[in-house]
Design an enzyme around this catalytic site. Structure first.
Site, mmCIF file in Angstrom:
data_model
loop_
_atom_site.group_PDB
_atom_site.id
_atom_site.type_symbol
_atom_site.label_atom_id
_atom_site.label_comp_id
_atom_site.label_asym_id
_atom_site.label_seq_id
_atom_site.Cartn_x
_atom_site.Cartn_y
_atom_site.Cartn_z
ATOM 1 C CG HIS A 306 -2.046 0.960 1.098
ATOM 2 N ND1 HIS A 306 -1.936 2.295 1.403
ATOM 3 C CD2 HIS A 306 -3.308 0.757 0.651
ATOM 4 C CE1 HIS A 306 -3.091 2.879 1.151
ATOM 5 N NE2 HIS A 306 -3.937 1.978 0.693
ATOM 6 C CG ASP A 363 -8.489 -4.380 -2.800
ATOM 7 O OD1 ASP A 363 -9.700 -4.206 -2.635
ATOM 8 O OD2 ASP A 363 -7.726 -3.492 -3.222
HETATM 9 N N1 CMC Z 1 4.255 -7.474 -4.759
HETATM 10 C C1 CMC Z 1 5.585 -7.415 -4.911
HETATM 11 N N2 CMC Z 1 6.325 -6.307 -4.763
HETATM 12 C C2 CMC Z 1 5.677 -5.177 -4.439
HETATM 13 C C3 CMC Z 1 4.279 -5.138 -4.245
HETATM 14 C C4 CMC Z 1 3.562 -6.347 -4.423
HETATM 15 N N3 CMC Z 1 2.252 -6.380 -4.263
HETATM 16 N N4 CMC Z 1 3.898 -3.876 -3.938
HETATM 17 C C5 CMC Z 1 5.014 -3.137 -3.932
HETATM 18 N N5 CMC Z 1 6.092 -3.921 -4.220
HETATM 19 C C6 CMC Z 1 7.497 -3.505 -4.266
HETATM 20 C C7 CMC Z 1 7.835 -2.838 -5.587
HETATM 21 O O1 CMC Z 1 8.280 -3.787 -6.531
HETATM 22 C C8 CMC Z 1 8.924 -1.885 -5.162
HETATM 23 O O2 CMC Z 1 10.109 -2.635 -4.978
HETATM 24 P P1 CMC Z 1 11.572 -1.958 -5.221
HETATM 25 O O3 CMC Z 1 11.598 -0.734 -4.325
HETATM 26 O O4 CMC Z 1 12.516 -3.016 -4.784
HETATM 27 O O5 CMC Z 1 11.635 -1.612 -6.662
HETATM 28 C C9 CMC Z 1 8.460 -1.419 -3.777
HETATM 29 O O6 CMC Z 1 7.671 -2.508 -3.269
HETATM 30 C C10 CMC Z 1 7.626 -0.151 -3.791
HETATM 31 O O7 CMC Z 1 6.617 -0.318 -4.764
HETATM 32 P P2 CMC Z 1 5.861 0.897 -5.437
HETATM 33 O O8 CMC Z 1 5.120 0.414 -6.621
HETATM 34 O O9 CMC Z 1 6.793 2.046 -5.607
HETATM 35 O O10 CMC Z 1 4.893 1.279 -4.251
HETATM 36 P P3 CMC Z 1 3.619 2.156 -4.382
HETATM 37 O O11 CMC Z 1 3.414 2.813 -3.115
HETATM 38 O O12 CMC Z 1 3.711 3.032 -5.580
HETATM 39 O O13 CMC Z 1 2.506 1.051 -4.716
HETATM 40 C C11 CMC Z 1 0.688 -0.368 -4.694
HETATM 41 C C12 CMC Z 1 1.438 0.718 -3.950
HETATM 42 C C13 CMC Z 1 -0.615 -0.636 -3.965
HETATM 43 C C14 CMC Z 1 0.342 0.116 -6.108
HETATM 44 C C15 CMC Z 1 1.546 -1.646 -4.755
HETATM 45 O O14 CMC Z 1 1.858 -2.102 -3.468
HETATM 46 C C16 CMC Z 1 0.889 -2.770 -5.565
HETATM 47 O O15 CMC Z 1 1.007 -2.785 -6.788
HETATM 48 N N6 CMC Z 1 0.166 -3.712 -4.889
HETATM 49 C C17 CMC Z 1 -0.580 -4.745 -5.576
HETATM 50 C C18 CMC Z 1 -1.916 -4.191 -6.061
HETATM 51 C C19 CMC Z 1 -2.891 -3.992 -4.908
HETATM 52 O O16 CMC Z 1 -3.076 -4.851 -4.069
HETATM 53 N N7 CMC Z 1 -3.578 -2.823 -4.924
HETATM 54 C C20 CMC Z 1 -4.591 -2.492 -3.906
HETATM 55 C C21 CMC Z 1 -4.152 -1.374 -3.022
HETATM 56 S S1 CMC Z 1 -5.165 -1.169 -1.543
HETATM 57 C C22 CMC Z 1 -6.752 -0.803 -2.057
HETATM 58 C C23 CMC Z 1 -6.884 0.369 -2.968
HETATM 59 O O17 CMC Z 1 -6.217 1.375 -2.844
HETATM 60 O O18 CMC Z 1 -7.728 0.272 -3.835
#
Ligand code: CMC
Length: 429
Positions: A306, A363
């Site tokens: 998140h 989720d």
């Molecule tokens: N699985 C594997 N690695 C992950 C994941 C994941 N689900 N989420 C983040 N990371 C890693 C990412 O690869 C990155 O690694 P590194 O720094 O080594 O390159 C690091 O964590 C930071 O990721 P980010 O994409 O910069 O983080 P963010 O804050 O932009 O992303 C997120 C948040 C929710 C988009 C992401 O965690 C994600 O894609 N999660 C899976 C999709 C998901 O479950 N979404 C629902 C969110 S909660 C409900 C809502 O808001 O609707």
């Protein structure tokens, strides 16, 4: 003494005012930065940018706290209803008995959709995603329900809010019924908001549906947990589109489109699809976890991670308990819940997930709850949208009432070619 931050550029020092929120969070106010320095800030994805001041929802991502208008989400999930929580979000205070009755009467009065709108539903292709249908239909509401000059602005806004909250639920159920080729079931005045939705989804002329109060309660909790989440992607979309002073239906329709994405609300559908994939591949989450850790592989563990929570999402804790309860009552068990639990256990002990602070988000277990309630997978994100609507409305209202309101229009750092002369076609390489 007024707090300030200092910025030194080209040897010159600028004092920037600081802002402090009611929970002690601090921000550097850069609203005059460009006027005073000619500079802008660069913050792709906005993880360091506060786009507004807001008194609606407080979240602390380090401690896993979520409160609506000061009330902990855990207390609301246990003691409130979705309709009462919607009232709270929009109006700022819990309603009196009379206020809640008035609100419920309005929701009932506005629960039908214009008959002509049914033709729209008929003409979407059968395989159309319900989120696409929902965003189109919400936008179309404006054509069917234009502003009435005889209503005061306040009345107009109240009617629009209740119309949206009530009709979104009716439209979601209609799209489900028509996608199955079944008769539309209309809302009933004797049923509560959640019970009415379940009835419109599952009642049939040949098989009457009895609403189970525990199931209706589970749905209330599901929607309360989704009701607002401060400046998330879809809410930011509603505020941004709304800032052009477009009508509320269009702004909400934009929010629905943003929510559809698998990184946002669409994750609830993606989680169940991932769990099914694990099941089809023998039930071992290990290889999926390995893929999620591989930088060369775009796969992510859906329902994990998140932007704000760096600990267990408080909504996911409640959702996990609810998945157990609802399953016991409805189906007894679901192999996907066992896989989800195993996946969570392994991931939470894995150094990659520990180092990256990746925990289950709302989720992760919500799809399992929805399955147990009989909601089809492609409607999970629609369920999220119904729940988030009061949040979108209250955030839109807050931005419209803000005396410091401005059109939202970010800037950029241009990195393209410098000025050059047009090249006639026959001279191009
Ligand atoms: N699985 C594997 N690695 C992950 C994941 C994941 N689900 N989420 C983040 N990371 C890693 C990412 O690869 C990155 O690694 P590194 O720094 O080594 O390159 C690091 O964590 C930071 O990721 P980010 O994409 O910069 O983080 P963010 O804050 O932009 O992303 C997120 C948040 C929710 C988009 C992401 O965690 C994600 O894609 N999660 C899976 C999709 C998901 O479950 N979404 C629902 C969110 S909660 C409900 C809502 O808001 O609707």
């Amino acid at each position: 003494m007024e707090e300030t931050a200092k910025l030194i550029v080209d040897g010159k020092t600028y004092e920037l005012p600081m802002v402090r929120g009611t929970e002690g969070e601090r921000a550097v106010d850069i609203s005059k930065l460009r006027d005073e320095t000619g500079l802008i800030t660069l913050d792709p994805g906005y993880p360091n940018t506060g786009a507004c001041k807001s008194s609606i929802t407080f979240m602390d991502g380090e401690q896993g706290i979520l409160r609506y208008r000061g009330y902990p989400v855990e207390q609301l999930a246990e003691r409130s209803t979705f309709v009462e929580t919607a009232y709270l979000l929009i109006n700022g205070e819990l309603p009196s008995r009379e206020e809640l009755t008035r609100f419920s009467v309005l929701l009932n009065d506005h629960s039908l959709v214009h008959r002509d709108m049914l033709h729209f539903f008929d003409n979407f292709p059968r395989r159309a995603h319900p989120m696409g249908i929902l965003s189109s239909m919400v936008n179309a509401l404006r054509a069917f329900y234009p502003e009435l000059p005889e209503r005061s602005e306040e009345e107009e806004i109240l009617v629009t809010f209740t119309r949206l909250i009530s009709k979104i639920r009716t439209m979601a159920a209609i799209s489900y019924k028509l996608s199955r080729g079944h008769e539309v079931i209309y809302p009933r005045p004797d049923l509560t908001y959640a019970a009415n939705f379940l009835n419109m989804m599952f009642d049939s002329p040949v098989r009457p549906y009895e609403v189970d109060p525990d199931v209706a309660q589970a749905l209330n909790v599901f929607w309360i947990l989704h009701a607002d989440h401060e400046q998330n992607c879809s809410t930011a979309a509603v505020r941004l589109v709304g800032s052009a002073r477009v009508n509320l239906y269009a702004a909400i329709s934009a929010g629905i489109c943003a929510l559809w994405g698998p990184l946002h609300g669409g994750a609830n559908q993606a989680v169940v699809e991932m769990l099914e994939d694990i099941q089809e591949n023998g039930g071992d989450p290990g290889p999926f976890i390995e893929r999620a850790k591989d930088r060369q592989d775009p796969f992510r563990l859906m329902g994990f991670g998140h932007r704000v929570y760096k600990t267990y999402d408080p909504r996911a804790k409640i959702m996990k308990k609810m998945a157990d309860r609802v399953l016991k009552k409805q189906k007894g068990s679901d192999p996907l819940l066992d896989i989800a639990r195993r996946l969570e256990e392994v991931a939470l002990e894995d150094p990659y997930f520990i180092d990256h602070h990746l925990y289950p988000n709302v989720d992760f277990y919500s799809g399992i709850v929805m399955r147990a309630l009989g909601i089809p997978t492609n409607m999970f994100t629609v369920m999220f949208a119904i729940g988030r609507l009061p949040g979108w409305i209250s955030q839109w209202k807050e931005s419209m009432d803000d005396p410091g309101w401005r059109l939202q229009r970010p800037r950029q750092v241009y990195t393209g070619p410098n000025e050059r002369d047009y090249i006639p076609m026959d001279k191009r390489k």
